[in-house]
Design an enzyme around this catalytic site. Sequence first.
Site, PDB file in Angstrom:
ATOM      1  CG  ASN A  40      -1.311   1.437   1.289  1.00 25.86           C
ATOM      2  OD1 ASN A  40      -2.123   2.161   0.249  1.00 25.86           O
ATOM      3  ND2 ASN A  40      -2.754   0.873   2.785  1.00 25.86           N
ATOM      4  NE  ARG A  82      -6.372   1.623  -0.337  1.00 27.14           N
ATOM      5  CZ  ARG A  82      -6.842   2.891   0.589  1.00 27.14           C
ATOM      6  NH1 ARG A  82      -5.643   2.908   1.194  1.00 27.14           N
ATOM      7  NH2 ARG A  82      -7.040   2.984   0.000  1.00 27.14           N
ATOM      8  CG  HIS A 102     -12.992   3.544   2.398  1.00 26.72           C
ATOM      9  ND1 HIS A 102     -13.666   4.526   2.242  1.00 26.72           N
ATOM     10  CD2 HIS A 102     -11.569   3.853   2.466  1.00 26.72           C
ATOM     11  CE1 HIS A 102     -12.401   5.655   2.675  1.00 26.72           C
ATOM     12  NE2 HIS A 102     -11.446   5.040   3.411  1.00 26.72           N
ATOM     13  NE  ARG A 158      -9.912  12.776   2.923  1.00 33.78           N
ATOM     14  CZ  ARG A 158      -9.902  11.031   2.328  1.00 33.78           C
ATOM     15  NH1 ARG A 158     -10.647  10.604   1.740  1.00 33.78           N
ATOM     16  NH2 ARG A 158      -8.741  10.312   2.638  1.00 33.78           N
ATOM     17  CD  GLU A 161      -8.815  -0.791   3.405  1.00 36.20           C
ATOM     18  OE1 GLU A 161      -8.882  -0.924   4.575  1.00 36.20           O
ATOM     19  OE2 GLU A 161      -9.098  -0.380   2.452  1.00 36.20           O
TER      20      GLU A 161
END
Length: 395
Positions: free
Chosen positions: A6, A89, A177, A236, A381
Amino acid sequence: MILVVNSGSSSIKFSLYEYKNNNDIEKLASGMAEQIKVNGKIIITYQGNKHEIDISLPDHKVAIEAILSKLDELKIIKDIKDIQGVGYRVVHGGTISKSSIIDEKVHKQIQDSSKLAPLHNPPALLVIDKFKEFLPHSKHVACFDTAYHQTMPERNYIYPVNIEWYKKYDVRKYGFHGTSFNYINKKFEEIVGKEKNNLIVCHLGNGASICSIKEGKSFDTTMGLTPLAGIMMGSRSGDVDPSIINYMCTSLNKSPNEINEMLNNNSGLLGISGVSSDIRYVIEGYNKNDKMCTLAIEIYTQKIANFIIQMINQQNQKIDAIIFTAGIGENSQIVVEKVVGKLPLLNISVDQELNNKKYEDYIKINTPTSKIDIYKIRTNEEIMICKDVITFLKK
Ligand code: ADP
Protein backbone atom coordinates in the site's frame (compact mmCIF):
# COMPACT_ATOMS: atom_id res chain seq x y z
CA MET A 1 4.76 -16.00 -0.21
CA ILE A 2 2.65 -13.02 -1.05
CA LEU A 3 3.57 -9.40 -0.55
CA VAL A 4 0.75 -6.87 -0.06
CA VAL A 5 1.73 -3.30 -0.77
CA ASN A 6 0.00 0.00 0.00
CA SER A 7 1.93 3.01 -1.20
CA GLY A 8 1.55 6.72 -0.58
CA SER A 9 3.54 9.71 -1.75
CA SER A 10 6.07 9.36 1.07
CA SER A 11 5.52 5.87 2.43
CA ILE A 12 5.25 2.24 1.36
CA LYS A 13 3.40 -0.08 3.77
CA PHE A 14 3.76 -3.80 3.25
CA SER A 15 2.83 -7.18 4.70
CA LEU A 16 4.24 -10.55 3.84
CA TYR A 17 1.97 -13.59 3.92
CA GLU A 18 2.71 -17.28 3.69
CA TYR A 19 0.04 -19.36 2.11
CA LYS A 20 -0.25 -23.10 1.94
CA ASN A 21 -2.16 -24.83 -0.81
CA ASN A 22 -4.98 -25.69 1.57
CA ASN A 23 -5.81 -21.98 1.75
CA ASP A 24 -4.18 -21.39 5.16
CA ILE A 25 -2.90 -17.83 5.19
CA GLU A 26 -0.39 -16.71 7.79
CA LYS A 27 1.04 -13.22 8.21
CA LEU A 28 4.82 -13.49 8.49
CA ALA A 29 5.91 -9.90 8.75
CA SER A 30 4.75 -6.36 8.18
CA GLY A 31 6.31 -2.96 8.00
CA MET A 32 6.81 0.23 6.16
CA ALA A 33 9.30 2.51 4.51
CA GLU A 34 8.50 6.04 5.59
CA GLN A 35 9.75 9.58 5.12
CA ILE A 36 10.73 8.76 1.53
CA LYS A 37 12.31 11.82 -0.14
CA VAL A 38 12.63 13.48 3.30
CA ASN A 39 14.87 11.32 5.51
CA GLY A 40 14.05 7.68 5.48
CA LYS A 41 13.23 4.89 7.87
CA ILE A 42 12.35 1.22 7.49
CA ILE A 43 10.27 -0.45 10.16
CA ILE A 44 9.73 -4.21 10.08
CA THR A 45 7.81 -6.28 12.61
CA TYR A 46 8.73 -9.95 12.55
CA GLN A 47 8.13 -12.65 15.16
CA GLY A 48 7.00 -10.08 17.69
CA ASN A 49 10.12 -7.92 17.29
CA LYS A 50 10.06 -4.45 15.85
CA HIS A 51 13.14 -3.51 13.82
CA GLU A 52 13.65 0.18 13.09
CA ILE A 53 16.35 1.15 10.64
CA ASP A 54 17.26 4.75 9.80
CA ILE A 55 18.34 4.82 6.18
CA SER A 56 18.43 7.49 3.52
CA LEU A 57 15.50 6.96 1.12
CA PRO A 58 15.79 9.55 -1.65
CA ASP A 59 13.11 7.89 -3.78
CA HIS A 60 10.66 4.97 -4.00
CA LYS A 61 13.14 2.82 -5.94
CA VAL A 62 15.73 2.98 -3.17
CA ALA A 63 12.97 2.34 -0.60
CA ILE A 64 11.89 -0.86 -2.38
CA GLU A 65 15.49 -2.05 -2.69
CA ALA A 66 15.94 -1.37 1.02
CA ILE A 67 12.75 -3.23 1.99
CA LEU A 68 13.75 -6.31 -0.02
CA SER A 69 17.30 -6.31 1.29
CA LYS A 70 16.12 -5.92 4.93
CA LEU A 71 13.67 -8.82 4.47
CA ASP A 72 16.66 -10.83 3.26
CA GLU A 73 19.03 -9.65 6.04
CA LEU A 74 16.50 -10.48 8.75
CA LYS A 75 16.15 -13.90 7.10
CA ILE A 76 12.42 -13.38 6.62
CA ILE A 77 12.82 -14.45 3.00
CA LYS A 78 15.40 -16.98 1.88
CA ASP A 79 15.15 -16.43 -1.81
CA ILE A 80 13.50 -13.49 -3.53
CA LYS A 81 11.85 -15.97 -5.88
CA ASP A 82 9.77 -17.20 -2.91
CA ILE A 83 7.64 -14.07 -3.39
CA GLN A 84 5.21 -15.57 -5.88
CA GLY A 85 2.77 -12.70 -5.98
CA VAL A 86 2.50 -9.02 -5.11
CA GLY A 87 -0.86 -7.35 -4.51
CA TYR A 88 -1.11 -3.57 -4.67
CA ARG A 89 -3.78 -1.33 -3.25
CA VAL A 90 -4.60 1.10 -6.03
CA VAL A 91 -7.00 3.89 -5.15
CA HIS A 92 -8.48 4.63 -8.57
CA GLY A 93 -9.11 2.03 -11.25
CA GLY A 94 -11.69 3.96 -13.25
CA THR A 95 -14.34 1.49 -14.40
CA ILE A 96 -12.30 -1.69 -13.82
CA SER A 97 -14.58 -3.98 -11.83
CA LYS A 98 -12.15 -6.53 -10.35
CA SER A 99 -8.62 -7.05 -9.14
CA SER A 100 -6.46 -7.52 -12.21
CA ILE A 101 -3.03 -8.72 -13.31
CA ILE A 102 -1.09 -5.59 -14.20
CA ASP A 103 -0.61 -5.98 -17.93
CA GLU A 104 -0.19 -3.08 -20.36
CA LYS A 105 -3.91 -2.35 -20.49
CA VAL A 106 -4.35 -2.25 -16.70
CA HIS A 107 -1.17 -0.19 -16.35
CA LYS A 108 -2.59 2.34 -18.80
CA GLN A 109 -5.91 2.48 -16.95
CA ILE A 110 -4.10 3.24 -13.66
CA GLN A 111 -2.14 5.93 -15.45
CA ASP A 112 -5.27 7.40 -17.06
CA SER A 113 -7.03 7.43 -13.68
CA SER A 114 -4.18 9.47 -12.18
CA LYS A 115 -5.98 12.64 -13.20
CA LEU A 116 -8.77 11.61 -10.80
CA ALA A 117 -6.44 10.52 -7.97
CA PRO A 118 -3.32 12.64 -8.43
CA LEU A 119 -2.02 12.04 -4.90
CA HIS A 120 -2.51 8.28 -4.91
CA ASN A 121 -2.18 6.69 -8.35
CA PRO A 122 1.22 8.11 -9.42
CA PRO A 123 3.14 6.77 -6.39
CA ALA A 124 1.31 3.43 -6.72
CA LEU A 125 2.42 3.15 -10.36
CA LEU A 126 5.97 4.04 -9.46
CA VAL A 127 6.04 1.31 -6.84
CA ILE A 128 4.41 -1.24 -9.17
CA ASP A 129 7.00 -0.55 -11.88
CA LYS A 130 9.88 -0.95 -9.45
CA PHE A 131 8.60 -4.15 -7.84
CA LYS A 132 8.02 -5.58 -11.33
CA GLU A 133 11.64 -4.80 -12.12
CA PHE A 134 12.94 -6.42 -8.92
CA LEU A 135 10.53 -9.38 -8.93
CA PRO A 136 10.11 -10.33 -12.60
CA HIS A 137 9.10 -13.91 -11.71
CA SER A 138 6.11 -12.81 -9.54
CA LYS A 139 2.51 -12.18 -10.48
CA HIS A 140 1.61 -8.53 -9.93
CA VAL A 141 -2.01 -7.82 -9.12
CA ALA A 142 -3.75 -4.45 -8.72
CA CYS A 143 -6.68 -4.28 -6.26
CA PHE A 144 -8.74 -1.15 -6.74
CA ASP A 145 -10.65 0.82 -4.09
CA THR A 146 -13.14 1.67 -6.81
CA ALA A 147 -13.75 -1.86 -8.19
CA TYR A 148 -16.41 -3.07 -5.75
CA HIS A 149 -18.65 -0.10 -6.58
CA GLN A 150 -18.92 -0.91 -10.28
CA THR A 151 -22.26 -2.64 -9.55
CA MET A 152 -23.91 0.70 -8.66
CA PRO A 153 -26.86 1.44 -10.93
CA GLU A 154 -26.55 4.38 -13.30
CA ARG A 155 -29.05 6.43 -11.33
CA ASN A 156 -26.73 6.30 -8.33
CA TYR A 157 -23.49 7.19 -10.10
CA ILE A 158 -24.57 9.86 -12.59
CA TYR A 159 -24.32 13.41 -11.25
CA PRO A 160 -27.05 15.90 -12.07
CA VAL A 161 -24.73 17.97 -14.26
CA ASN A 162 -24.52 18.25 -18.03
CA ILE A 163 -24.25 14.66 -19.26
CA GLU A 164 -21.40 15.66 -21.60
CA TRP A 165 -19.17 15.92 -18.50
CA TYR A 166 -19.72 12.22 -17.96
CA LYS A 167 -19.40 11.25 -21.60
CA LYS A 168 -16.32 13.31 -22.41
CA TYR A 169 -14.55 13.68 -19.05
CA ASP A 170 -15.62 10.59 -17.04
CA VAL A 171 -17.28 12.76 -14.37
CA ARG A 172 -19.31 10.25 -12.31
CA LYS A 173 -19.39 8.73 -8.86
CA TYR A 174 -16.73 6.00 -8.52
CA GLY A 175 -16.69 5.41 -4.77
CA PHE A 176 -13.75 4.21 -2.66
CA HIS A 177 -12.92 1.87 0.28
CA GLY A 178 -14.27 -0.91 -1.97
CA THR A 179 -11.81 -3.53 -0.71
CA SER A 180 -12.96 -2.87 2.85
CA PHE A 181 -16.68 -3.01 1.94
CA ASN A 182 -16.09 -6.23 0.00
CA TYR A 183 -14.31 -7.74 3.01
CA ILE A 184 -17.07 -6.67 5.43
CA ASN A 185 -19.79 -8.06 3.15
CA LYS A 186 -18.01 -11.45 2.97
CA LYS A 187 -17.32 -11.45 6.71
CA PHE A 188 -21.00 -10.75 7.40
CA GLU A 189 -21.99 -13.64 5.11
CA GLU A 190 -19.69 -15.84 7.20
CA ILE A 191 -21.14 -14.54 10.49
CA VAL A 192 -24.79 -15.11 9.59
CA GLY A 193 -24.28 -18.05 7.20
CA LYS A 194 -26.28 -16.38 4.45
CA GLU A 195 -25.40 -14.63 1.17
CA LYS A 196 -26.92 -11.60 -0.58
CA ASN A 197 -27.40 -9.44 2.51
CA ASN A 198 -28.67 -5.87 2.58
CA LEU A 199 -26.26 -3.79 4.62
CA ILE A 200 -25.34 -0.24 5.48
CA VAL A 201 -21.60 -0.24 6.15
CA CYS A 202 -19.94 2.81 7.73
CA HIS A 203 -16.18 2.74 7.09
CA LEU A 204 -15.03 5.44 9.49
CA GLY A 205 -11.26 5.90 9.37
CA ASN A 206 -9.28 9.02 8.65
CA GLY A 207 -10.98 8.95 5.31
CA ALA A 208 -14.56 7.76 5.69
CA SER A 209 -17.41 6.59 3.52
CA ILE A 210 -20.64 4.66 3.78
CA CYS A 211 -21.74 1.92 1.41
CA SER A 212 -25.24 0.73 0.80
CA ILE A 213 -24.90 -2.96 -0.03
CA LYS A 214 -27.95 -4.48 -1.69
CA GLU A 215 -28.05 -8.26 -2.03
CA GLY A 216 -24.30 -8.43 -1.50
CA LYS A 217 -23.39 -5.77 -4.06
CA SER A 218 -22.54 -2.10 -3.83
CA PHE A 219 -25.71 -0.16 -4.58
CA ASP A 220 -24.62 3.32 -3.54
CA THR A 221 -21.79 4.98 -1.66
CA THR A 222 -20.95 8.40 -0.29
CA MET A 223 -17.57 9.13 -1.88
CA GLY A 224 -17.74 10.30 -5.46
CA LEU A 225 -15.48 11.28 -8.33
CA THR A 226 -12.81 11.66 -5.65
CA PRO A 227 -12.49 10.67 -1.96
CA LEU A 228 -13.41 14.23 -0.92
CA ALA A 229 -17.17 13.66 -1.25
CA GLY A 230 -19.78 12.37 1.19
CA ILE A 231 -19.59 12.42 4.96
CA MET A 232 -17.38 14.73 6.98
CA MET A 233 -13.96 13.19 7.73
CA GLY A 234 -10.79 13.76 9.78
CA SER A 235 -9.51 16.61 7.64
CA ARG A 236 -11.84 16.44 4.61
CA SER A 237 -15.05 18.39 4.34
CA GLY A 238 -17.21 15.81 2.59
CA ASP A 239 -20.15 17.29 0.63
CA VAL A 240 -20.42 21.08 0.70
CA ASP A 241 -22.07 23.64 -1.55
CA PRO A 242 -19.83 23.56 -4.67
CA SER A 243 -20.09 27.36 -4.99
CA ILE A 244 -17.97 27.67 -1.84
CA ILE A 245 -14.91 26.90 -3.96
CA ASN A 246 -15.41 29.84 -6.30
CA TYR A 247 -16.42 32.12 -3.45
CA MET A 248 -13.34 31.29 -1.35
CA CYS A 249 -11.01 31.56 -4.36
CA THR A 250 -12.17 35.16 -4.68
CA SER A 251 -12.23 35.88 -0.93
CA LEU A 252 -8.75 34.48 -0.22
CA ASN A 253 -7.29 35.27 -3.63
CA LYS A 254 -6.33 31.62 -4.00
CA SER A 255 -6.48 29.16 -6.89
CA PRO A 256 -9.10 26.37 -7.11
CA ASN A 257 -6.27 23.92 -6.43
CA GLU A 258 -5.36 25.69 -3.20
CA ILE A 259 -8.98 25.74 -2.02
CA ASN A 260 -9.34 22.07 -2.97
CA GLU A 261 -6.26 21.35 -0.89
CA MET A 262 -7.85 23.14 2.09
CA LEU A 263 -11.07 21.14 1.68
CA ASN A 264 -8.95 17.98 1.77
CA ASN A 265 -6.45 18.78 4.50
CA ASN A 266 -7.79 21.57 6.67
CA SER A 267 -11.49 20.83 7.01
CA GLY A 268 -13.64 18.17 8.66
CA LEU A 269 -13.01 17.42 12.35
CA LEU A 270 -9.75 19.37 12.22
CA GLY A 271 -11.29 22.35 10.46
CA ILE A 272 -14.15 22.79 12.92
CA SER A 273 -12.46 21.82 16.18
CA GLY A 274 -9.11 23.42 15.38
CA VAL A 275 -7.64 20.59 17.47
CA SER A 276 -6.83 17.57 15.32
CA SER A 277 -7.94 15.36 12.46
CA ASP A 278 -7.54 12.43 14.89
CA ILE A 279 -10.96 12.02 16.49
CA ARG A 280 -9.45 10.81 19.77
CA TYR A 281 -8.23 14.35 20.53
CA VAL A 282 -11.53 15.88 19.44
CA ILE A 283 -13.38 13.46 21.75
CA GLU A 284 -11.05 14.51 24.59
CA GLY A 285 -12.24 18.08 24.02
CA TYR A 286 -15.85 16.95 23.74
CA ASN A 287 -15.53 15.17 27.10
CA LYS A 288 -14.30 18.45 28.63
CA ASN A 289 -17.26 20.32 27.09
CA ASP A 290 -15.05 22.24 24.68
CA LYS A 291 -17.51 24.12 22.48
CA MET A 292 -15.87 23.60 19.08
CA CYS A 293 -14.96 19.96 19.72
CA THR A 294 -18.57 19.32 20.71
CA LEU A 295 -19.82 21.06 17.58
CA ALA A 296 -17.41 19.00 15.43
CA ILE A 297 -18.61 15.70 16.95
CA GLU A 298 -22.28 16.69 16.61
CA ILE A 299 -21.91 17.62 12.94
CA TYR A 300 -19.76 14.54 12.23
CA THR A 301 -22.28 12.08 13.69
CA GLN A 302 -25.27 13.92 12.19
CA LYS A 303 -23.81 13.69 8.67
CA ILE A 304 -23.31 9.94 9.10
CA ALA A 305 -26.86 9.47 10.41
CA ASN A 306 -28.28 11.51 7.50
CA PHE A 307 -26.61 9.32 4.91
CA ILE A 308 -27.66 6.12 6.70
CA ILE A 309 -31.31 7.10 6.60
CA GLN A 310 -31.04 8.20 2.98
CA MET A 311 -29.49 4.87 2.01
CA ILE A 312 -32.06 2.83 3.91
CA ASN A 313 -34.79 4.81 2.21
CA GLN A 314 -33.21 4.14 -1.18
CA GLN A 315 -32.93 0.38 -0.58
CA ASN A 316 -36.61 0.27 0.37
CA GLN A 317 -36.41 -3.25 1.78
CA LYS A 318 -35.40 -5.07 4.94
CA ILE A 319 -31.91 -4.14 6.06
CA ASP A 320 -29.98 -7.04 7.64
CA ALA A 321 -27.53 -4.87 9.55
CA ILE A 322 -25.88 -1.52 10.05
CA ILE A 323 -22.15 -2.11 10.44
CA PHE A 324 -19.41 0.16 11.80
CA THR A 325 -15.82 -0.47 10.75
CA ALA A 326 -12.28 1.05 10.40
CA GLY A 327 -10.35 2.95 13.09
CA ILE A 328 -13.24 5.05 14.39
CA GLY A 329 -16.10 2.66 13.61
CA GLU A 330 -14.36 -0.25 15.31
CA ASN A 331 -13.16 1.64 18.36
CA SER A 332 -15.17 4.72 19.21
CA GLN A 333 -18.14 3.95 21.46
CA ILE A 334 -19.22 7.59 21.48
CA VAL A 335 -19.44 7.88 17.70
CA VAL A 336 -21.51 4.69 17.37
CA GLU A 337 -23.78 5.71 20.25
CA LYS A 338 -24.33 9.21 18.87
CA VAL A 339 -24.96 8.09 15.29
CA VAL A 340 -27.55 5.55 16.42
CA GLY A 341 -29.06 8.17 18.73
CA LYS A 342 -29.53 10.47 15.72
CA LEU A 343 -31.71 7.90 13.91
CA PRO A 344 -34.93 8.08 15.97
CA LEU A 345 -37.21 7.08 13.08
CA LEU A 346 -35.54 3.66 12.74
CA ASN A 347 -36.36 2.38 16.25
CA ILE A 348 -32.87 1.02 16.67
CA SER A 349 -30.73 1.03 19.78
CA VAL A 350 -27.32 0.00 21.03
CA ASP A 351 -26.66 -1.98 24.22
CA GLN A 352 -24.11 0.21 26.03
CA GLU A 353 -22.42 -2.71 27.74
CA LEU A 354 -21.89 -4.49 24.41
CA ASN A 355 -20.77 -1.25 22.76
CA ASN A 356 -18.07 -0.87 25.44
CA LYS A 357 -17.02 -4.52 25.39
CA LYS A 358 -13.64 -5.69 24.04
CA TYR A 359 -13.96 -7.95 21.01
CA GLU A 360 -11.83 -9.87 18.56
CA ASP A 361 -13.01 -9.60 14.98
CA TYR A 362 -16.66 -8.64 15.39
CA ILE A 363 -19.42 -7.95 17.90
CA LYS A 364 -23.19 -7.50 17.64
CA ILE A 365 -24.11 -4.52 19.79
CA ASN A 366 -27.83 -3.82 19.36
CA THR A 367 -30.44 -4.34 22.07
CA PRO A 368 -32.92 -7.23 21.59
CA THR A 369 -35.69 -4.77 20.70
CA SER A 370 -33.69 -2.91 18.02
CA LYS A 371 -35.46 -3.07 14.65
CA ILE A 372 -32.17 -3.49 12.80
CA ASP A 373 -29.10 -5.42 13.96
CA ILE A 374 -26.01 -3.32 14.59
CA TYR A 375 -22.46 -4.68 14.40
CA LYS A 376 -18.90 -3.55 14.80
CA ILE A 377 -16.64 -5.59 12.49
CA ARG A 378 -12.88 -5.16 12.15
CA THR A 379 -11.98 -4.63 8.52
CA ASN A 380 -8.99 -6.25 6.84
CA GLU A 381 -8.22 -4.86 3.42
CA GLU A 382 -4.81 -6.55 3.31
CA ILE A 383 -6.14 -10.07 3.63
CA MET A 384 -8.64 -9.31 0.88
CA ILE A 385 -5.81 -8.21 -1.42
CA CYS A 386 -3.78 -11.29 -0.42
CA LYS A 387 -6.71 -13.58 -1.27
CA ASP A 388 -7.17 -11.91 -4.65
CA VAL A 389 -3.50 -12.56 -5.44
CA ILE A 390 -3.90 -16.20 -4.42
CA THR A 391 -6.78 -16.53 -6.89
CA PHE A 392 -4.41 -15.53 -9.67
CA LEU A 393 -1.63 -17.83 -8.42
CA LYS A 394 -4.02 -20.75 -8.65
CA LYS A 395 -4.96 -19.98 -12.26
P1 ADP B 1 -6.99 5.25 7.60
O1 ADP B 1 -6.70 3.86 7.08
O2 ADP B 1 -7.96 6.02 6.80
O3 ADP B 1 -5.79 6.03 8.01
P2 ADP B 1 -7.94 3.96 10.03
O4 ADP B 1 -9.03 3.05 9.69
O5 ADP B 1 -6.63 3.38 10.44
O6 ADP B 1 -7.80 5.07 8.92
O7 ADP B 1 -8.46 4.92 11.19
C1 ADP B 1 -7.67 5.92 11.71
C2 ADP B 1 -8.48 6.75 12.67
O8 ADP B 1 -9.06 5.88 13.65
C3 ADP B 1 -7.65 7.74 13.44
O9 ADP B 1 -7.85 9.03 12.91
C4 ADP B 1 -8.17 7.68 14.84
O10 ADP B 1 -8.83 8.88 15.14
C5 ADP B 1 -9.21 6.60 14.85
N1 ADP B 1 -9.05 5.70 16.01
C6 ADP B 1 -8.11 4.77 16.21
N2 ADP B 1 -8.27 4.19 17.43
C7 ADP B 1 -9.32 4.80 18.01
C8 ADP B 1 -9.99 4.69 19.27
N3 ADP B 1 -9.61 3.81 20.19
N4 ADP B 1 -11.06 5.50 19.51
C9 ADP B 1 -11.45 6.38 18.59
N5 ADP B 1 -10.86 6.54 17.39
C10 ADP B 1 -9.82 5.77 17.10
